[in-house]
Design a protein around this motif. Structure first.
Motif, PDB file in Angstrom:
ATOM      1  N   PHE A  75       0.845  -1.190   0.000  1.00 38.09           N
ATOM      2  CA  PHE A  75       0.000   0.000   0.000  1.00 38.09           C
ATOM      3  C   PHE A  75       0.879   1.237   0.000  1.00 38.09           C
ATOM      4  CE2 PHE A  75      -2.175  -3.370   2.262  1.00 38.09           C
ATOM      5  CZ  PHE A  75      -3.415  -3.376   1.651  1.00 38.09           C
ATOM      6  N   ILE A  76       0.405   2.294  -0.614  1.00 40.58           N
ATOM      7  CA  ILE A  76       1.059   3.597  -0.545  1.00 40.58           C
ATOM      8  C   ILE A  76       0.146   4.498   0.259  1.00 40.58           C
ATOM      9  CG2 ILE A  76       1.871   5.612  -1.824  1.00 40.58           C
ATOM     10  CD1 ILE A  76       2.422   3.686  -4.172  1.00 40.58           C
ATOM     11  N   GLU A  82       3.022  -4.596   3.284  1.00 42.90           N
ATOM     12  CA  GLU A  82       4.045  -3.568   3.115  1.00 42.90           C
ATOM     13  C   GLU A  82       3.357  -2.218   3.011  1.00 42.90           C
ATOM     14  OE1 GLU A  82       6.437  -4.479  -0.273  1.00 42.90           O
ATOM     15  OE2 GLU A  82       6.693  -6.572   0.321  1.00 42.90           O
ATOM     16  N   ILE A  83       3.819  -1.271   3.818  1.00 37.89           N
ATOM     17  CA  ILE A  83       3.285   0.087   3.805  1.00 37.89           C
ATOM     18  C   ILE A  83       4.402   1.026   3.349  1.00 37.89           C
ATOM     19  CG2 ILE A  83       2.326   1.971   5.183  1.00 37.89           C
ATOM     20  CD1 ILE A  83       0.393  -0.350   5.036  1.00 37.89           C
ATOM     21  N   HIS A  84       4.137   1.790   2.311  1.00 33.53           N
ATOM     22  CA  HIS A  84       5.088   2.773   1.798  1.00 33.53           C
ATOM     23  C   HIS A  84       4.453   4.151   1.970  1.00 33.53           C
ATOM     24  CE1 HIS A  84       7.238  -0.579  -0.030  1.00 33.53           C
ATOM     25  NE2 HIS A  84       6.046  -1.013  -0.416  1.00 33.53           N
ATOM     26  N   THR A  85       5.274   5.123   2.271  1.00 35.12           N
ATOM     27  CA  THR A  85       4.759   6.473   2.459  1.00 35.12           C
ATOM     28  C   THR A  85       5.360   7.400   1.411  1.00 35.12           C
ATOM     29  OG1 THR A  85       6.472   6.922   4.090  1.00 35.12           O
ATOM     30  CG2 THR A  85       4.340   6.206   4.919  1.00 35.12           C
ATOM     31  N   THR A  86       4.686   8.512   1.187  1.00 40.66           N
ATOM     32  CA  THR A  86       5.158   9.481   0.211  1.00 40.66           C
ATOM     33  C   THR A  86       6.116  10.474   0.865  1.00 40.66           C
ATOM     34  OG1 THR A  86       3.268  10.909   0.653  1.00 40.66           O
ATOM     35  CG2 THR A  86       3.046   9.349  -1.151  1.00 40.66           C
ATOM     36  N   LEU A  87       6.812  11.209   0.042  1.00 46.14           N
ATOM     37  CA  LEU A  87       7.715  12.237   0.526  1.00 46.14           C
ATOM     38  C   LEU A  87       6.975  13.568   0.639  1.00 46.14           C
ATOM     39  CD1 LEU A  87      10.951  11.542  -1.525  1.00 46.14           C
ATOM     40  CD2 LEU A  87      10.553  11.072   0.880  1.00 46.14           C
TER      41      LEU A  87
END
Length: 124
Positions: free
Chosen positions: A18-19, A112-117
């Motif tokens: 996921f984002i 999996e967790i991804h984050t934005t900048l």
């Protein structure tokens, strides 16, 4: 009455990614849902501590740190976990948050967790 399907465990080797964006938008395979910023922070908090279990008391502290003016107790954190789960079910039928009975919650290894900048830094 509509029947709700239970979340499933993934197939062997399957993972879900996921984002999570600063505004609370969560994306998975081209689909998206909107979480409140506090709920997004709770999800990221679980991701940061993966694979450890996070207690309701710890989640309540995170929620309070998000600027909530209301009294925050473990039951309000529990409600937010329930809302996060409901939102994530719109993206996938795979279980995203596990309950560790009598202890708290955790993200399973296959999530999996991804984050934005944001301004060059990770949104955390």
């Amino acid at each position: 009455m509509a029947m709700r399907l239970a979340a499933r465990k993934p197939l062997l080797g399957e993972s879900v990614s996921f984002i999570v964006e600063e505004d609370g938008k969560v994306t998975h395979k081209g689909k998206e849902v909107k979480l409140t910023q506090a709920m997004a922070k709770l999800l990221i908090h679980l991701a940061d501590r993966k694979p450890r279990t996070v207690t309701l008391e710890q989640l309540a502290v995170v929620f309070k740190m998000q600027g909530s003016r209301a009294d925050v107790d473990p039951s309000s954190a529990k409600v937010h976990i329930s809302r996060i789960r409901a939102a994530m079910r719109k993206l996938t039928d795979i279980e995203v948050i596990e309950t560790v009975r009598g202890v708290g919650y955790r993200l399973p290894g296959y999530v999996e967790i991804h984050t934005t900048l944001v301004d060059g830094e990770l949104f955390r």
